[in-house]
Design a protein around this motif. Structure first.
Motif, PDB file in Angstrom:
ATOM      1  N   ALA A 127      10.331   7.256   3.193  1.00 52.12           N
ATOM      2  CA  ALA A 127      11.428   6.504   3.817  1.00 52.12           C
ATOM      3  C   ALA A 127      11.381   5.036   3.395  1.00 52.12           C
ATOM      4  O   ALA A 127      12.423   4.434   3.095  1.00 52.12           O
ATOM      5  N   LEU A 128      10.179   4.463   3.349  1.00 50.10           N
ATOM      6  CA  LEU A 128      10.070   3.054   2.941  1.00 50.10           C
ATOM      7  C   LEU A 128      10.596   2.885   1.518  1.00 50.10           C
ATOM      8  O   LEU A 128      11.364   1.961   1.233  1.00 50.10           O
ATOM      9  N   MET A 129      10.204   3.809   0.650  1.00 55.30           N
ATOM     10  CA  MET A 129      10.647   3.688  -0.748  1.00 55.30           C
ATOM     11  C   MET A 129      12.151   3.907  -0.868  1.00 55.30           C
ATOM     12  O   MET A 129      12.821   3.226  -1.642  1.00 55.30           O
ATOM     13  N   ALA A 130      12.677   4.838  -0.078  1.00 60.90           N
ATOM     14  CA  ALA A 130      14.128   5.096  -0.133  1.00 60.90           C
ATOM     15  C   ALA A 130      14.915   3.840   0.265  1.00 60.90           C
ATOM     16  O   ALA A 130      15.883   3.471  -0.407  1.00 60.90           O
ATOM     17  N   LEU A 131      14.484   3.172   1.334  1.00 61.36           N
ATOM     18  CA  LEU A 131      15.217   1.975   1.770  1.00 61.36           C
ATOM     19  C   LEU A 131      14.973   0.815   0.805  1.00 61.36           C
ATOM     20  O   LEU A 131      15.879   0.025   0.520  1.00 61.36           O
ATOM     21  N   HIS A 132      13.760   0.713   0.307  1.00 62.94           N
ATOM     22  CA  HIS A 132      13.428  -0.332  -0.660  1.00 62.94           C
ATOM     23  C   HIS A 132      14.332  -0.205  -1.895  1.00 62.94           C
ATOM     24  O   HIS A 132      14.854  -1.196  -2.408  1.00 62.94           O
ATOM     25  N   ASP A 133      14.545   1.029  -2.344  1.00 65.79           N
ATOM     26  CA  ASP A 133      15.426   1.266  -3.504  1.00 65.79           C
ATOM     27  C   ASP A 133      16.885   1.005  -3.140  1.00 65.79           C
ATOM     28  O   ASP A 133      17.611   0.351  -3.888  1.00 65.79           O
ATOM     29  N   GLU A 134      17.291   1.510  -1.989  1.00 67.02           N
ATOM     30  CA  GLU A 134      18.696   1.365  -1.582  1.00 67.02           C
ATOM     31  C   GLU A 134      19.115  -0.115  -1.578  1.00 67.02           C
ATOM     32  O   GLU A 134      20.200  -0.468  -2.014  1.00 67.02           O
ATOM     33  N   PHE A 135      18.219  -0.988  -1.058  1.00 69.12           N
ATOM     34  CA  PHE A 135      18.581  -2.403  -0.963  1.00 69.12           C
ATOM     35  C   PHE A 135      18.046  -3.216  -2.153  1.00 69.12           C
ATOM     36  O   PHE A 135      18.020  -4.441  -2.113  1.00 69.12           O
ATOM     37  N   ARG A 141       0.832  -1.217   0.000  1.00 72.79           N
ATOM     38  CA  ARG A 141       0.000   0.000   0.000  1.00 72.79           C
ATOM     39  C   ARG A 141       0.861   1.259   0.000  1.00 72.79           C
ATOM     40  O   ARG A 141       0.454   2.305  -0.469  1.00 72.79           O
ATOM     41  N   LEU A 142       2.061   1.143   0.577  1.00 72.60           N
ATOM     42  CA  LEU A 142       2.957   2.302   0.642  1.00 72.60           C
ATOM     43  C   LEU A 142       4.105   2.204  -0.348  1.00 72.60           C
ATOM     44  O   LEU A 142       4.691   3.221  -0.718  1.00 72.60           O
ATOM     45  N   VAL A 143       4.433   0.987  -0.727  1.00 72.06           N
ATOM     46  CA  VAL A 143       5.551   0.794  -1.675  1.00 72.06           C
ATOM     47  C   VAL A 143       4.996   0.032  -2.886  1.00 72.06           C
ATOM     48  O   VAL A 143       4.949  -1.200  -2.893  1.00 72.06           O
ATOM     49  N   PRO A 144       4.557   0.748  -3.900  1.00 75.18           N
ATOM     50  CA  PRO A 144       3.873   0.080  -5.023  1.00 75.18           C
ATOM     51  C   PRO A 144       4.722  -0.962  -5.740  1.00 75.18           C
ATOM     52  O   PRO A 144       4.167  -1.908  -6.285  1.00 75.18           O
ATOM     53  N   ASN A 145       6.057  -0.830  -5.730  1.00 73.58           N
ATOM     54  CA  ASN A 145       6.853  -1.853  -6.434  1.00 73.58           C
ATOM     55  C   ASN A 145       7.388  -2.950  -5.507  1.00 73.58           C
ATOM     56  O   ASN A 145       8.329  -3.661  -5.854  1.00 73.58           O
ATOM     57  N   ALA A 146       6.727  -3.130  -4.351  1.00 74.16           N
ATOM     58  CA  ALA A 146       7.114  -4.235  -3.450  1.00 74.16           C
ATOM     59  C   ALA A 146       6.837  -5.558  -4.154  1.00 74.16           C
ATOM     60  O   ALA A 146       5.912  -5.661  -4.960  1.00 74.16           O
ATOM     61  N   ASN A 200      24.018 -12.336  -1.219  1.00 74.40           N
ATOM     62  CA  ASN A 200      24.578 -11.015  -0.901  1.00 74.40           C
ATOM     63  C   ASN A 200      23.512 -10.019  -0.469  1.00 74.40           C
ATOM     64  O   ASN A 200      23.820  -8.874  -0.155  1.00 74.40           O
ATOM     65  N   GLN A 201      22.278 -10.451  -0.493  1.00 72.52           N
ATOM     66  CA  GLN A 201      21.176  -9.557  -0.141  1.00 72.52           C
ATOM     67  C   GLN A 201      21.097  -9.481   1.386  1.00 72.52           C
ATOM     68  O   GLN A 201      20.549 -10.373   2.028  1.00 72.52           O
ATOM     69  N   VAL A 202      21.627  -8.413   1.970  1.00 72.39           N
ATOM     70  CA  VAL A 202      21.654  -8.352   3.439  1.00 72.39           C
ATOM     71  C   VAL A 202      20.307  -7.938   4.015  1.00 72.39           C
ATOM     72  O   VAL A 202      19.935  -8.351   5.109  1.00 72.39           O
ATOM     73  N   VAL A 203      19.576  -7.099   3.285  1.00 68.01           N
ATOM     74  CA  VAL A 203      18.255  -6.685   3.751  1.00 68.01           C
ATOM     75  C   VAL A 203      17.220  -7.333   2.830  1.00 68.01           C
ATOM     76  O   VAL A 203      17.329  -7.243   1.612  1.00 68.01           O
ATOM     77  N   THR A 204      16.249  -8.045   3.421  1.00 66.16           N
ATOM     78  CA  THR A 204      15.260  -8.731   2.575  1.00 66.16           C
ATOM     79  C   THR A 204      13.884  -8.078   2.619  1.00 66.16           C
ATOM     80  O   THR A 204      13.039  -8.351   1.764  1.00 66.16           O
ATOM     81  N   SER A 205      13.634  -7.220   3.623  1.00 65.63           N
ATOM     82  CA  SER A 205      12.334  -6.541   3.667  1.00 65.63           C
ATOM     83  C   SER A 205      12.414  -5.309   4.565  1.00 65.63           C
ATOM     84  O   SER A 205      13.352  -5.164   5.352  1.00 65.63           O
ATOM     85  N   ILE A 206      11.399  -4.451   4.406  1.00 66.49           N
ATOM     86  CA  ILE A 206      11.309  -3.237   5.240  1.00 66.49           C
ATOM     87  C   ILE A 206       9.923  -3.230   5.895  1.00 66.49           C
ATOM     88  O   ILE A 206       8.914  -3.317   5.187  1.00 66.49           O
TER      89      ILE A 206
END
Ligand code: ADP
Ligand code: ASP
Ligand code: MG
Length: 406
Positions: A393-401, A189-194, A262-268
């Protein structure tokens, strides 16, 4: 007897059309040789006539505080109504079914109204109906105390009912039907490309749920983990595979095209409506008194930083007035920042990898998001930010990782 539990959330039982889809899932399970036990949530979301939030609002109309016991009695009605409607929908398709309250299904809890703990389950009655060829439809989110009072299991607690019944009945698996395609890299709902995560371990999902991902209740994950029963989270509107939650198994991961060591973060995950509290001019002894008073009043605190003369922590925004009434008689100097959000980057492979916090902060700063506080564990990094920055913020972290489809 091959038992499975199929839980249908509020949106999955909200209308005749969607209930028809739920009924079809139950029929398919029967046709595949399983004995399904159905768990239902109250029908619809806030505003729908029998939704939990609507019932809570009803109690507020008289302008007095409803006693927790009475509030539980009221809230339990939403799921009871839903169970009867679902039984009718199954019977209309020629399947005999029987509606059960949590208590009738043998779910015994303590008397911690509003957030009761399941003490034990006596599954005899459910087995009796299964042997008679009937489909038990259990009202989720509730149980009964030894003394006969109806209790509820905490918001989102129908998941807990499903997992607990799965354990008591040694179910082959527990299916959780909801309105998204599975557990995703962030709230869609907050991150459309999740994107949907196909396979996750209990511990990863527990962290996500504990840090606010509403898609499943953390207690349900704990219960399923304690007996290694797979949880499968699926969309009621479709036939996708959803997300399978089970123990760590290299084999399962190897099959996932999404798996990347190598994916250290898998979700936000995120939690809305947090209030940051700063208490100044307090020595350690006084700090202890304040923390004890908060605990006695059932206020849980998070993101706790204690210094020799001050402390900072966060509480649920709904507890802010209660907290003020504790601080004021103690004459402590406090200030509060309301409407904050806690954003958490989660990943089992974060353990021991340097630089993850730096990436989190860099991504937030680059997007002009002010960080009010941080905390970290082996598998999570959390930041407190202003509520209005949540989606950004959610989208920024989603993109970063790079959590979007790869
Ligand atoms: P139900 O009534 O079916 O139990 P909930 O509203 O409790 O449904 O949970 C489903 C909702 O969880 C979704 O609509 C979605 O907005 C939200 N959600 C939050 N985080 C996530 C996530 N990581 N993956 C999927 N859904 C999520
Ligand atoms: N109806 C309850 C709630 O809204 C329980 C649930 O849906 O799981 O919290
Ligand atoms: Mg839910």
């Amino acid at each position: 007897m091959k038992v499975i539990v199929q839980k249908f959330g509020g949106t999955s039982v909200a209308t005749p059309d969607v209930r028809a889809k739920a009924v079809q899932k139950v029929i398919n399970a029967r046709k595949s040789g399983y004995h399904p036990v159905v768990v239902v949530s109250a029908m619809g979301r806030n505003g729908a006539p029998y939704a939990t939030d609507t019932l809570i609002a009803l109690a507020k109309n008289e302008h007095v505080d409803t006693h927790p016991r009475e509030l539980d009695l009221l809230m339990s009605c939403g799921e009871i109504i839903s169970s009867v409607i679902m039984v009718n929908a199954l019977r209309a398709k020629g399947y005999e079914a029987v509606a059960l309250t949590g208590g009738q299904a043998g779910i015994i809890t303590d008397n911690n109204f509003g957030s009761a703990n399941i003490l034990r389950i006596n599954p005899d009655r459910i087995y009796m109906y299964l042997e008679m060829g009937k489909i038990p439809v259990v009202a989720g989110f509730q149980g009964v105390t030894e003394g006969g009072d109806i209790t509820t299991l905490g918001r989102g607690g129908s998941d807990t009912t499903a997992a607990a019944l799965g354990k008591a009945l040694s179910a082959s698996f527990v299916e959780i039907y909801t309105d998204v395609d599975g557990i995703m890299t962030a709230d869609p709902r907050l991150v459309p490309n999740a994107t949907v995560l196909k396979h996750l371990t209990y511990s990863e999902v527990f962290q996500m749920a504990d840090q606010g991902a509403k898609v499943i209740h953390p207690k349900a994950v704990e219960i399923a983990m304690s007996c290694s029963i797979p949880l499968i989270i699926k969309n009621i509107n479709g036939n996708g595979p959803g997300t399978i939650v089970s123990s760590y198994d290299e084999g399962n991961y190897a099959q996932d095209t999404e798996y990347d060591p190598n994916q250290v973060v898998t979700s936000i995950s995120h939690m809305l409506n947090r209030t940051q509290v700063l208490i100044e001019n307090v020595n350690p002894e006084f700090q202890n008194i304040i923390l004890s008073r908060l605990a006695e009043n059932g206020i849980s605190i998070d993101l706790i930083n204690v210094f020799p003369d001050k402390m900072i922590f966060t509480i649920d925004g709904n507890d802010a007035d209660k907290a003020k009434s504790i601080f004021e008689p103690l004459m402590c100097r406090y200030s509060m920042i309301h409407n904050c959000s806690k954003i958490s980057a989660i990943g089992n492979r974060m353990r021991g990898v340097p630089g993850v916090m730096a990436r989190v902060l860099k991504a937030l700063v680059k997007n002009q998001i002010q960080v009010l506080q941080t905390a970290d564990s082996h598998t999570t990094i959390s930041c407190l930010i202003k509520g209005e920055d949540t989606a950004k913020a959610l989208m920024a972290l989603h993109d970063e990782f790079k959590l979007h489809a790869r």
